[in-house]
Design an enzyme around this catalytic site. Structure first.
Site, PDB file in Angstrom:
ATOM      1  N   ASP A 109     -10.644  -3.666  -5.000  1.00 34.63           N
ATOM      2  CA  ASP A 109     -10.082  -2.927  -3.875  1.00 34.63           C
ATOM      3  C   ASP A 109     -10.917  -1.663  -3.650  1.00 34.63           C
ATOM      4  O   ASP A 109     -10.965  -0.795  -4.520  1.00 34.63           O
ATOM      5  CB  ASP A 109      -8.623  -2.562  -4.172  1.00 34.63           C
ATOM      6  CG  ASP A 109      -7.905  -1.909  -3.001  1.00 34.63           C
ATOM      7  OD1 ASP A 109      -8.590  -1.380  -2.101  1.00 34.63           O
ATOM      8  OD2 ASP A 109      -6.668  -1.925  -2.982  1.00 34.63           O
ATOM      9  N   HIS A 150      -8.280  -4.874  -0.383  1.00 28.55           N
ATOM     10  CA  HIS A 150      -7.062  -4.135  -0.070  1.00 28.55           C
ATOM     11  C   HIS A 150      -6.233  -4.953   0.914  1.00 28.55           C
ATOM     12  O   HIS A 150      -6.518  -4.994   2.112  1.00 28.55           O
ATOM     13  CB  HIS A 150      -7.408  -2.765   0.516  1.00 28.55           C
ATOM     14  CG  HIS A 150      -6.229  -1.848   0.618  1.00 28.55           C
ATOM     15  ND1 HIS A 150      -5.663  -1.235  -0.478  1.00 28.55           N
ATOM     16  CD2 HIS A 150      -5.475  -1.457   1.679  1.00 28.55           C
ATOM     17  CE1 HIS A 150      -4.639  -0.493  -0.106  1.00 28.55           C
ATOM     18  NE2 HIS A 150      -4.490  -0.612   1.203  1.00 28.55           N
ATOM     19  N   SER A 204       0.828  -1.196   0.000  1.00 32.82           N
ATOM     20  CA  SER A 204       0.000   0.000   0.000  1.00 32.82           C
ATOM     21  C   SER A 204       0.872   1.260   0.000  1.00 32.82           C
ATOM     22  O   SER A 204       1.648   1.470  -0.928  1.00 32.82           O
ATOM     23  CB  SER A 204      -0.941  -0.041   1.209  1.00 32.82           C
ATOM     24  OG  SER A 204      -1.916   0.964   1.135  1.00 32.82           O
TER      25      SER A 204
END
Length: 532
Positions: A412, A443, A280
């Site tokens: 996501d 995610h 991320s």
């Protein structure tokens, strides 16, 4: 409301639900249920059947909602792999032969008809070895096809490969020039790597991340069992046990902490090979780290970025949307930011000294507002846009030349397809980049298999297969390059001797594959030299 109109309404809805679930009923039920629906619309059902019908309708409605929310009708699919399409030798031959030769130049390709051999980029070989990208990813059946459920559970569910008590773990500390203390944890491998090499994964976790996050622990457990050493950065201000000695927290794209960790680890393990891995926000940081100073790439074999957003400005705009509940996730992350700042008095005091209105910060309802009122001003930027731009990796991706794998999920809810044009464009442009899109995974979830409880984590398999393939492929390329360099050096040495000889000293230079012979006329005048 009249009973008749209500009956007609329920009957219509029942038929709609029945059509949706046609595939789930046996043929007998398909013939029987429409008859009940028709009889109910004519109010011909007795009271007990009315009750049964109501129960069945409620159950079907619940199943219909499950189908819409959990996507129970969707099957697993193989990921989409995007890479640059290399021009084949035949295509280049045809294109070159059509071009008219320049004045004074010979059309050698047209005369010989020889095909142009093109070297296959190592990234193509690496991805070809990764079977996980060719196989179907099957999320956990009941809830795994929902990106929201995958996203929510990744932070609270203990993943199958949790690293507690599986490897020795030691904390280390590095002091930055401004006296900030960066901490990281090192996990030693449980066995030697299959390549015989010493391999270290340098992990940069996501926002508010550290070594004890579930997705990091899952990778640590799987990787240590495969012979990898794991080094994980702990973002500034996140761990309670590490004192924040300066008024400085992590940001989306500041790579100084990750660079300090990498430099320290490379001193600790000089014989190791290194792979960079970011989750991320950490994916944004590692790409920026490698791209802003390309010389850093010389020490890395490959890099991976998982579920990142690439462009902070576009991400801030996207997190205002409600189509996938992005604004809700943004609000939750904003509250965590506010709590983190309030946890450190030294940061609060500095914020006041720098003229930040804390009431405006507290009133923020999204990450964009928080960064406008706090982050950009706290770190001395002239504008919000400049802060977000300088913290984005999108402007540095095209400067990365080592094998780079980018993975994102289509479902996501935070970083969806809205931003996938950025990695797609880079993958289509550069041969060393591969962009993998999975249909499910949320995610950083990527739970796999099982009916209700997952048995595997697809992401761990993808990471380790890619790392294994990169180590094997790049080691072979390095060995081949050394062999080629050695051969070229030997040939250049003899060629230099031949070029420096006078016509009277030498009358023949013979090259036979790897054998180069220089014959002097002083020693050989009438003898014949045969080279087999």
């Amino acid at each position: 409301m009249r009973v008749g109109s209500f009956s007609e309404h329920v009957s219509t809805y029942f038929n709609l639900v029945l059509e949706t679930f046609t595939d789930y009923y046996p043929s007998s039920a398909q013939n029987f249920l429409p008859q009940i629906s028709s009889a109910f619309s004519r109010q011909e059902l007795p009271y007990n059947l009315n009750t049964i019908y109501s129960v069945v309708t409620i159950v079907l409605l619940v199943l219909y909602l499950f189908k819409r929310l959990l996507h129970l009708d969707q099957m697993g699919e193989a990921p989409l792999v995007h890479m640059k399409e290399e021009e084949s030798g035949v295509d280049e031959l045809q294109r070159t032969s059509k071009e008219e030769p320049k004045d004074g130049a010979e059309d050698t390709v047209g005369e010989t008809g020889a095909e142009v051999e093109k070297e296959v980029h190592p990234m193509k070989i690496i991805m070809e070895k990764c079977t996980v990208f060719k196989s179907v990813y099957k999320p956990t059946w009941f809830w795994g096809k929902s990106g929201h459920v995958q996203t929510v559970l990744f932070g609270v569910m203990q993943k199958p490969h949790r690293a507690i008590e599986v490897s020795e773990c030691k904390p280390y500390f590095v002091t930055l020039p401004d006296t900030s203390v960066v901490s990281f944890h090192v996990y030693e491998p449980l066995k030697p790597h299959q390549s015989g090499e010493e391999i270290t994964l340098l992990i940069c976790p996501g926002i508010f991340g550290s070594y004890n996050k579930s997705y990091v622990q899952s990778t640590i457990g799987a990787a240590c069992a495969r012979g990898y050493r794991i080094v994980c950065l702990n973002h500034l201000g996140v761990l309670d046990e590490v004192e924040l000695k300066t008024p400085r927290l992590f940001t989306y794209g500041n790579t100084e902490e990750y660079a300090a960790m990498c430099d320290k680890v490379m001193e600790m393990f000089p014989d190791s090979k290194f792979i960079s891995l970011g989750y991320s926000m950490g994916g944004n940081q590692i790409c920026k780290y490698l791209g802003e100073r390309p010389e850093r790439q010389e020490k890395f074999v490959a890099a991976l970025s998982i579920c990142q957003g690439y462009d902070c400005i576009r991400a801030a705009r996207g997190l205002k949307r409600w189509d996938k509940m992005q604004a809700l996730y943004s609000y939750i992350l904003t509250q965590r930011w506010i709590s983190l700042v309030e946890k450190h008095p030294i940061v609060m005091q500095t914020a006041v000294e720098r003229g930040i209105n804390w009431k405006d910060v507290k009133a923020s309802r999204g990450l964009g507002q928080f960064d406008y009122h706090f982050s950009s001003k706290y770190y001395g930027y002239d504008s919000f846009e400049k802060f977000m731009t300088e913290n984005s990796c999108s402007q540095h991706l095209d400067k990365i030349d080592i094998p780079l794998l980018l993975i994102n999920a289509i479902d996501d809810p935070l970083i969806g397809p809205l931003y996938h044009d950025i990695p797609l464009a880079v993958a289509k442009k550069k041969s060393n980049v591969a962009f993998v899109e999975t249909h499910h995974g949320g995610h950083l979830g990527y739970f796999e298999k099982g009916m209700f409880y997952p048995r595997e984590v697809w992401l761990d398999s993808a990471i380790l297969q890619y790392c294994d393939a990169a180590i094997e492929t790049m080691a072979f390329k390095t060995a081949s390059k050394k062999t080629s360099t050695s051969s070229d050096t030997s040939e250049d040495k003899w060629q230099h001797a031949a070029d420096s000889a006078t016509p009277g000293d030498a009358d023949m230079i013979t090259n036979s594959d790897s054998l180069t012979i220089f014959r002097s006329s002083e020693f050989v005048k009438s003898a014949e030299l045969k080279v087999d």
